[in-house]
Motif scaffolding. Structure first.
Motif, PDB file in Angstrom:
ATOM      1  N   LEU A   3       0.814  -1.212   0.000  1.00 18.65           N
ATOM      2  CA  LEU A   3       0.000   0.000   0.000  1.00 18.65           C
ATOM      3  C   LEU A   3       0.854   1.271   0.000  1.00 18.65           C
ATOM      4  O   LEU A   3       0.584   2.218  -0.711  1.00 18.65           O
ATOM      5  N   LEU A   6       2.322   1.950  -3.381  1.00 14.20           N
ATOM      6  CA  LEU A   6       1.277   2.443  -4.280  1.00 14.20           C
ATOM      7  C   LEU A   6       0.977   3.914  -4.018  1.00 14.20           C
ATOM      8  O   LEU A   6       0.800   4.703  -4.934  1.00 14.20           O
ATOM      9  N   ARG A   7       0.915   4.253  -2.734  1.00 22.52           N
ATOM     10  CA  ARG A   7       0.641   5.655  -2.382  1.00 22.52           C
ATOM     11  C   ARG A   7       1.731   6.573  -2.891  1.00 22.52           C
ATOM     12  O   ARG A   7       1.470   7.643  -3.429  1.00 22.52           O
ATOM     13  N   GLU A  10       1.480   6.996  -6.585  1.00 20.84           N
ATOM     14  CA  GLU A  10       0.384   7.875  -6.973  1.00 20.84           C
ATOM     15  C   GLU A  10       0.766   9.339  -6.750  1.00 20.84           C
ATOM     16  O   GLU A  10       0.490  10.203  -7.567  1.00 20.84           O
ATOM     17  N   ARG A  14       1.275  12.512  -9.390  1.00 22.66           N
ATOM     18  CA  ARG A  14       0.626  13.816  -9.272  1.00 22.66           C
ATOM     19  C   ARG A  14       1.633  14.936  -9.509  1.00 22.66           C
ATOM     20  O   ARG A  14       1.381  15.872 -10.267  1.00 22.66           O
ATOM     21  N   GLU A 343       3.433  16.057   0.011  1.00 19.85           N
ATOM     22  CA  GLU A 343       2.094  15.472   0.123  1.00 19.85           C
ATOM     23  C   GLU A 343       1.066  16.594   0.181  1.00 19.85           C
ATOM     24  O   GLU A 343       0.029  16.553  -0.451  1.00 19.85           O
ATOM     25  N   SER A 344       1.411  17.628   0.970  1.00 18.10           N
ATOM     26  CA  SER A 344       0.635  18.863   0.912  1.00 18.10           C
ATOM     27  C   SER A 344       1.611  19.984   0.597  1.00 18.10           C
ATOM     28  O   SER A 344       2.742  19.978   1.070  1.00 18.10           O
TER      29      SER A 344
END
Lengths: 348, 98
Positions: A3, A6-7, A10, A14, A343-344
């Motif tokens: 997981l 995968l994160r 992704e 982006r 991430e942010s």
């Protein structure tokens, strides 16, 4: 693959999308310089320049003609954007966003003031009173203004690495336009209004990006951008052009003469390249931030020179290679950054 | 019922119950409210969520692989919650904060 991987994947995707949009922006912006250059020698703008220059001098003629060209540019841009939004089925969202004037669309109208009359006109003033190379170099400074504002105002993260990349790209631009810049400034008496124009370009586009970033928090990029150009059309066609016409300049006469096939074709090409350059610019902001998006967008300087060489057959000078190398180094510094901290895009 | 608010406003409103929500729940809800059917709108609405998260208004708190194809088979599903910054922005856009 688990997981976490995968994160990460992704997330990487982006950021890559964001950079891709910003790169498209630079290519399209560079392409825009082709119609942007050609349109000046086409009628009615050529004739208009001559007529005003005879009465009020070359510099004034340049600015007044620039207003009419920019107004037509804004008009063809919004046509291109309407088609784009129609294809994407976003008219409904546009109406909803327009209705939320106070919390949302006001930012885009504000962005249009800084991007339109301040930045574009400033750029033309710099071109008219100092020269094309000076205008290009001055505009290259806008990511500095944009990223400082975005970080001070709403805490956008700008890493040392991204700042280094932006710095290299700016140096590259300086080297590319350096020769022209020296000969323009070397002539001695440059009027202060020329420098003022350069400042307007850098500050205007920088502020536009930061303001747009704020509006894009709560709006769709495609929709937000269309509202920004709606604002610019209002500024030129409802305010600037009529005011200049009242002041006695032959605005209406030449505006009506612009509907010739060749001129219209060039203007439409300008609208498509400029419009989609802005689409990709605005799309990159929410994904990688205003600072990075503008930094990569700055590669337009390199692309513009390359396209002008390809299409007009100018002979490239060695400064282009050296400056291009700086631009590439700067871009890779940014592309290869470890983005796990993004991430942010905002600080906590 | 067709929605009246811009989609991102409505998303912040949905999150302002301070409960975490899965992306597919929000996307399906918006699709229904705004009468936007089809995969194209599904992906473009999901992209609005991604932008909100990247802008720091939402944060991802849990992910799982969509094995059953509730949303998009083989892709990641994300559970988001509103952040403090998201609450500020939500109240900026005049949403009644519950």
């Amino acid at each position: 693959m688990d997981l976490q991987d995968l994160r990460k994947l992704e997330h990487k995707r982006r950021v890559r999308y964001g950079y891709m949009w910003a790169l498209f922006c630079a290519v399209l912006w560079g392409l825009w310089y082709l119609p942007g250059t050609v349109v000046w020698v086409l009628n009615p703008f050529d004739e208009m320049y001559g007529e005003i220059a005879a009465g009020s001098g070359d510099s004034m003629a340049l600015i007044i003609t620039a207003v009419l060209i920019t107004a037509f540019n804004a008009l063809t841009v919004i046509l291109a954007l309407m088609v784009w939004n129609g294809v994407l089925g976003k008219f409904g969202e546009m109406k909803r966003t327009l209705k939320q004037f106070k919390p949302c669309s006001k930012w885009f109208f504000l962005a249009s003031i800084f991007g339109g009359p301040v930045a574009i006109l400033g750029s033309f003033i710099a071109m008219g009173f100092v020269g094309g190379a000076f205008a290009a170099v001055a505009a290259l400074m806008y990511p500095v203004v944009g990223s400082i504002l975005a970080s001070q105002w709403y805490g956008e993260k700008i890493s040392k690495r991204a700042a280094t990349g932006i710095f290299f790209i700016i140096i590259g631009g300086f080297v590319i336009f350096g020769g022209g810049l020296l000969s323009e400034l070397g002539t001695g008496n440059v009027p202060w209004i020329g420098y003022m124009g350069g400042l307007m370009a850098a500050v205007g586009w920088g502020i536009e990006g930061a303001i747009a970033g704020k509006g894009l928090d709560v709006a769709e990029p495609d929709v937000g951008l269309t509202l920004r150009f709606l604002g610019e059309n209002i500024i030129w066609w409802i305010i600037a052009v009529p005011l200049l016409a009242i002041a006695g300049f032959p605005m209406v006469k030449y505006a009506l003469l612009a509907f010739e096939p060749l001129t219209m074709m060039v203007l439409i090409f300008a609208g498509i390249t400029f419009g989609f350059c802005y689409v990709t610019w605005y799309k990159s902001f929410p994904l990688i931030g205003v600072g990075r998006g503008q930094g990569i967008g700055n590669l337009y300087g390199l692309f513009a020179v390359v396209f002008i060489i390809l299409f007009f057959g100018d002979i490239p000078s060695w400064t282009l290679l050296l400056g291009g190398a700086f631009c590439l180094a700067g871009s890779f510094t940014m592309f290869s950054e470890d983005t796990s901290g993004l991430e942010s895009l905002r600080g906590e | 019922m067709a929605g009246n608010l811009p989609i991102k406003f409505r998303m912040l409103e949905l999150f302002s119950d301070e409960q975490p929500h899965w992306n597919y729940e929000i996307v399906q809800k918006i699709q229904k409210e705004y009468n936007l059917t089809g995969d194209f709108y599904r992906d473009s609405i999901n992209f609005d969520l991604i932008e909100l998260a990247s802008g720091g208004m939402l944060k991802g708190i849990e992910s799982k692989v969509d094995d059953e194809g509730i949303y998009k088979k083989g892709f990641l599903l994300h559970k988001y919650a509103i952040t403090d910054f998201g609450k500020v922005r939500a109240s900026n856009v005049c949403l009644v904060y519950v």
